[in-house]
Design a protein around this motif. Structure first.
Motif, PDB file in Angstrom:
ATOM      1  N   ALA A  37       0.824  -1.209   0.000  1.00 58.85           N
ATOM      2  CA  ALA A  37       0.000   0.000   0.000  1.00 58.85           C
ATOM      3  C   ALA A  37       0.857   1.256   0.000  1.00 58.85           C
ATOM      4  O   ALA A  37       0.589   2.209  -0.752  1.00 58.85           O
ATOM      5  CB  ALA A  37      -0.942  -0.008   1.197  1.00 58.85           C
ATOM      6  N   SER A  38       1.899   1.290   0.817  1.00 61.73           N
ATOM      7  CA  SER A  38       2.731   2.491   0.883  1.00 61.73           C
ATOM      8  C   SER A  38       3.551   2.677  -0.382  1.00 61.73           C
ATOM      9  O   SER A  38       3.746   3.801  -0.860  1.00 61.73           O
ATOM     10  CB  SER A  38       3.653   2.438   2.109  1.00 61.73           C
ATOM     11  OG  SER A  38       4.577   1.367   1.999  1.00 61.73           O
ATOM     12  N   VAL A  39       4.026   1.570  -0.970  1.00 59.58           N
ATOM     13  CA  VAL A  39       4.809   1.671  -2.210  1.00 59.58           C
ATOM     14  C   VAL A  39       3.929   2.151  -3.361  1.00 59.58           C
ATOM     15  O   VAL A  39       4.304   3.053  -4.117  1.00 59.58           O
ATOM     16  CB  VAL A  39       5.457   0.315  -2.552  1.00 59.58           C
ATOM     17  CG1 VAL A  39       6.172   0.387  -3.907  1.00 59.58           C
ATOM     18  CG2 VAL A  39       6.442  -0.102  -1.471  1.00 59.58           C
ATOM     19  N   LEU A  40       2.751   1.570  -3.486  1.00 57.33           N
ATOM     20  CA  LEU A  40       1.855   1.942  -4.582  1.00 57.33           C
ATOM     21  C   LEU A  40       1.358   3.375  -4.439  1.00 57.33           C
ATOM     22  O   LEU A  40       1.176   4.078  -5.441  1.00 57.33           O
ATOM     23  CB  LEU A  40       0.673   0.974  -4.633  1.00 57.33           C
ATOM     24  CG  LEU A  40       1.016  -0.477  -4.983  1.00 57.33           C
ATOM     25  CD1 LEU A  40      -0.229  -1.347  -4.906  1.00 57.33           C
ATOM     26  CD2 LEU A  40       1.653  -0.571  -6.358  1.00 57.33           C
ATOM     27  N   ALA A  41       1.144   3.826  -3.211  1.00 57.23           N
ATOM     28  CA  ALA A  41       0.664   5.194  -2.998  1.00 57.23           C
ATOM     29  C   ALA A  41       1.664   6.225  -3.488  1.00 57.23           C
ATOM     30  O   ALA A  41       1.281   7.320  -3.920  1.00 57.23           O
ATOM     31  CB  ALA A  41       0.354   5.413  -1.521  1.00 57.23           C
ATOM     32  N   ALA A  42       2.946   5.877  -3.425  1.00 67.14           N
ATOM     33  CA  ALA A  42       3.990   6.813  -3.844  1.00 67.14           C
ATOM     34  C   ALA A  42       4.455   6.592  -5.279  1.00 67.14           C
ATOM     35  O   ALA A  42       5.314   7.332  -5.771  1.00 67.14           O
ATOM     36  CB  ALA A  42       5.190   6.689  -2.899  1.00 67.14           C
ATOM     37  N   SER A  43       3.880   5.605  -5.962  1.00 67.82           N
ATOM     38  CA  SER A  43       4.351   5.250  -7.300  1.00 67.82           C
ATOM     39  C   SER A  43       3.870   6.239  -8.355  1.00 67.82           C
ATOM     40  O   SER A  43       2.799   6.839  -8.237  1.00 67.82           O
ATOM     41  CB  SER A  43       3.858   3.845  -7.667  1.00 67.82           C
ATOM     42  OG  SER A  43       4.231   3.517  -8.997  1.00 67.82           O
ATOM     43  N   ALA A  44       4.676   6.369  -9.410  1.00 68.26           N
ATOM     44  CA  ALA A  44       4.284   7.196 -10.555  1.00 68.26           C
ATOM     45  C   ALA A  44       3.245   6.499 -11.415  1.00 68.26           C
ATOM     46  O   ALA A  44       2.623   7.130 -12.273  1.00 68.26           O
ATOM     47  CB  ALA A  44       5.510   7.523 -11.400  1.00 68.26           C
ATOM     48  N   ASP A  49      -3.292   3.106 -15.105  1.00 67.57           N
ATOM     49  CA  ASP A  49      -2.310   2.976 -16.186  1.00 67.57           C
ATOM     50  C   ASP A  49      -2.299   1.544 -16.730  1.00 67.57           C
ATOM     51  O   ASP A  49      -2.251   1.324 -17.945  1.00 67.57           O
ATOM     52  CB  ASP A  49      -0.914   3.351 -15.683  1.00 67.57           C
ATOM     53  CG  ASP A  49      -0.806   4.810 -15.290  1.00 67.57           C
ATOM     54  OD1 ASP A  49      -1.288   5.661 -16.056  1.00 67.57           O
ATOM     55  OD2 ASP A  49      -0.251   5.092 -14.212  1.00 67.57           O
ATOM     56  N   MET A  50      -2.323   0.578 -15.819  1.00 69.28           N
ATOM     57  CA  MET A  50      -2.329  -0.813 -16.251  1.00 69.28           C
ATOM     58  C   MET A  50      -3.598  -1.137 -17.041  1.00 69.28           C
ATOM     59  O   MET A  50      -3.544  -1.800 -18.084  1.00 69.28           O
ATOM     60  CB  MET A  50      -2.222  -1.744 -15.042  1.00 69.28           C
ATOM     61  CG  MET A  50      -2.283  -3.219 -15.394  1.00 69.28           C
ATOM     62  SD  MET A  50      -2.138  -4.322 -13.969  1.00 69.28           S
ATOM     63  CE  MET A  50      -3.660  -3.939 -13.078  1.00 69.28           C
ATOM     64  N   ARG A  51      -4.727  -0.653 -16.568  1.00 68.65           N
ATOM     65  CA  ARG A  51      -5.979  -0.939 -17.265  1.00 68.65           C
ATOM     66  C   ARG A  51      -6.054  -0.154 -18.577  1.00 68.65           C
ATOM     67  O   ARG A  51      -6.705  -0.591 -19.533  1.00 68.65           O
ATOM     68  CB  ARG A  51      -7.164  -0.656 -16.346  1.00 68.65           C
ATOM     69  CG  ARG A  51      -7.200  -1.621 -15.165  1.00 68.65           C
ATOM     70  CD  ARG A  51      -8.504  -1.641 -14.426  1.00 68.65           C
ATOM     71  NE  ARG A  51      -8.438  -2.586 -13.309  1.00 68.65           N
ATOM     72  CZ  ARG A  51      -8.664  -3.892 -13.402  1.00 68.65           C
ATOM     73  NH1 ARG A  51      -8.975  -4.423 -14.574  1.00 68.65           N
ATOM     74  NH2 ARG A  51      -8.593  -4.683 -12.339  1.00 68.65           N
ATOM     75  N   GLY A  52      -5.381   0.968 -18.658  1.00 71.21           N
ATOM     76  CA  GLY A  52      -5.283   1.677 -19.924  1.00 71.21           C
ATOM     77  C   GLY A  52      -4.501   0.870 -20.947  1.00 71.21           C
ATOM     78  O   GLY A  52      -4.851   0.844 -22.136  1.00 71.21           O
ATOM     79  N   PHE A 241       7.012  -1.176 -19.847  1.00 71.89           N
ATOM     80  CA  PHE A 241       6.662  -1.532 -18.472  1.00 71.89           C
ATOM     81  C   PHE A 241       5.166  -1.810 -18.334  1.00 71.89           C
ATOM     82  O   PHE A 241       4.754  -2.817 -17.751  1.00 71.89           O
ATOM     83  CB  PHE A 241       7.096  -0.395 -17.545  1.00 71.89           C
ATOM     84  CG  PHE A 241       6.886  -0.671 -16.084  1.00 71.89           C
ATOM     85  CD1 PHE A 241       7.792  -1.434 -15.369  1.00 71.89           C
ATOM     86  CD2 PHE A 241       5.784  -0.162 -15.413  1.00 71.89           C
ATOM     87  CE1 PHE A 241       7.609  -1.694 -14.016  1.00 71.89           C
ATOM     88  CE2 PHE A 241       5.581  -0.409 -14.067  1.00 71.89           C
ATOM     89  CZ  PHE A 241       6.506  -1.175 -13.363  1.00 71.89           C
ATOM     90  N   LEU A 242       4.348  -0.932 -18.906  1.00 72.40           N
ATOM     91  CA  LEU A 242       2.898  -1.094 -18.782  1.00 72.40           C
ATOM     92  C   LEU A 242       2.381  -2.254 -19.639  1.00 72.40           C
ATOM     93  O   LEU A 242       1.405  -2.922 -19.267  1.00 72.40           O
ATOM     94  CB  LEU A 242       2.193   0.206 -19.147  1.00 72.40           C
ATOM     95  CG  LEU A 242       2.446   1.372 -18.186  1.00 72.40           C
ATOM     96  CD1 LEU A 242       1.774   2.644 -18.690  1.00 72.40           C
ATOM     97  CD2 LEU A 242       1.976   1.036 -16.771  1.00 72.40           C
ATOM     98  N   GLY A 243       3.016  -2.490 -20.788  1.00 70.79           N
ATOM     99  CA  GLY A 243       2.629  -3.651 -21.583  1.00 70.79           C
ATOM    100  C   GLY A 243       2.824  -4.940 -20.807  1.00 70.79           C
ATOM    101  O   GLY A 243       1.966  -5.833 -20.833  1.00 70.79           O
TER     102      GLY A 243
END
Length: 429
Positions: A37-44, A49-52, A241-243
């Motif tokens: 949770a803390s890592v994802l909250a601070a992520s760019a 983005d993944m669902r896009g 990365f997103l792919g």
């Protein structure tokens, strides 16, 4: 070599553990791991983005279905396969838990995981160009990207990439299918057959005497200021990365279909071969978005080229290469022969990685043969690394909560391995 001999377990015993410097098999439990949770909250990056990325895959499904045999309604995905009881027992060494294979060694179009990133980035670039040229209109079927004004547009542009082989092939297959000019810069350790299949596609292959990092840097410089070209940067590409991250949605669906629970009481350990880090990093990030702390990514690297382990252990302030650790970056796992990890990936998913396991080449050939004889899986040495890591990881002792764990080995390449190359690999077991 006795492939059952177990490595020393390490954690925070110095910036780069001594066994790693000595090129010894090592299990590095990540002392920098933090709660999801803390890592994802601070992520760019976010789940949006993944669902896009998933939505873009769906838009291009008609095109992929029209261009390539073997895609299930335009989807580039692989089956989730259970490992037979005898082989699973050998892998687990008496440890509990079920073992599955995410079979990207047989992925449609390319026969390797790199399709998830390389094909995706070519499609993203094509969509951007088409939009800027006014070719996109409401209700358009993306199958049109393979014809008429789209191909005329793409023929005026070049896509370039630095690669040891599989990413270049993925970019080359998709790029040439749409009419792009393709240029692939390849390192000294790239296999000759991988270079030849690119030439047969009509791609231009540029060979470099140095390693993967030099090939990437040279290609990046050559295409930096070209308005008519796009460089697929394996070290710093958000699209790649997103792919890869979107693959987590495929695995989520398959786990649910198989009735496999993933939660705090039923952790999911995923063994991901790691080169520069884009594919394993994207997959690990996507899975963490979906399952939080219940997913436990384990990255797998050769003992001679543990670039992600070295980077994470040394810190994220600057790039650190395996050469600085006294290692030579020479391994039969050509797809993992990378001296420096992607800082984009290390900074994004470093705190989410449960462990990094390094394995010797002898293990790769041992498990390559075992998977062929025991399950009929045709793997490249790189793709066998996950099985070597799982075996060592379980034998070295698991966390207490792993009694009801599911273990997924993510294979990465092999279906397109020429017969002579595969026979030579089997002979080394």
């Amino acid at each position: 070599m006795d492939v059952t001999a177990q490595p020393r377990m390490t954690s925070g015993e110095g910036p780069i553990p001594a066994p790693v410097r000595r090129a010894e098999p090592t299990i590095w439990r990540n002392p920098h791991r933090r709660d999801a949770a803390s890592v994802l909250a601070a992520s760019a990056f976010s789940e949006a983005d993944m669902r896009g990325a998933e939505a873009r895959w769906r838009r291009f499904a008609p095109l992929l279905a029209a261009l390539f045999d073997g895609t299930d309604e335009g989807r580039i995905d692989s089956p989730l396969l259970p490992v037979g009881p005898d082989l699973a027992r050998t892998l687990r060494g008496g440890a509990p838990g079920s073992v599955w294979v995410k079979a990207d060694h047989d992925l449609p179009v390319t026969g390797c995981i790199k399709a998830r990133g390389g094909v995706y980035e070519v499609l993203a670039y094509a969509e951007t160009l088409a939009g800027a040229a006014g070719l996109l209109r409401p209700g358009l079927s993306y199958a049109a990207f393979a014809s008429g004004p789209f191909r005329e547009l793409f023929a005026r542009h070049t896509i370039a990439v630095g690669s040891t082989g599989n990413l270049g092939f993925s970019v080359g297959v998709m790029g040439r299918a749409l009419g792009f000019q393709v240029e692939v810069h390849m390192s000294h350790d790239a296999k000759a057959w991988k270079k030849q299949r690119l030439r047969e596609l009509g791609a231009r292959v540029v060979e470099h005497p140095g390693d993967y990092g030099l090939a990437v840097a040279t290609a990046r410089d050559a295409f930096r200021d070209r308005a008519d070209a796009h460089f697929v940067d394996d070290e710093d590409s958000v699209d790649l990365f997103l792919g890869y991250a979107a693959a987590a949605l495929d695995l989520q669906r398959q786990l649910a279909s198989a009735g496999i629970a993933v939660d705090g009481a039923h952790p999911l350990f995923v063994y991901l071969p790691c080169g520069v880090g884009g594919a394993p990093g994207g997959v690990a990030f996507g899975l963490t978005l979906l399952f939080g702390d219940a997913v436990r990514p384990v990255f797998v690297e050769p003992v001679a080229a543990p670039c992600m382990l070295v980077q994470l252990a040394a810190g994220l302030d600057r790039p650190v290469s395996v050469y600085e650790a006294g290692l030579d970056n020479r391994t039969a796992a050509d797809g993992l022969a990378v001296a420096s990890a992607s800082l984009l990936v290390a900074r994004t998913v470093g705190p989410l990685i449960d462990a990094v396991v390094t394995v010797p080449d002898a293990d790769l050939f041992h498990w390559l043969k075992a998977l062929w004889t025991g399950a009929g899986m045709r793997l490249e040495p790189s793709a066998a690394s996950g099985f070597a890591a799982l075996s060592r990881f379980l034998a070295a002792g698991m966390p207490a909560e792993a009694g009801s764990a599911t273990h997924v080995v993510w294979t990465t390449g092999g279906a397109h391995l020429p017969d002579a190359e595969f026979a030579a690999a089997l002979a080394q077991a």
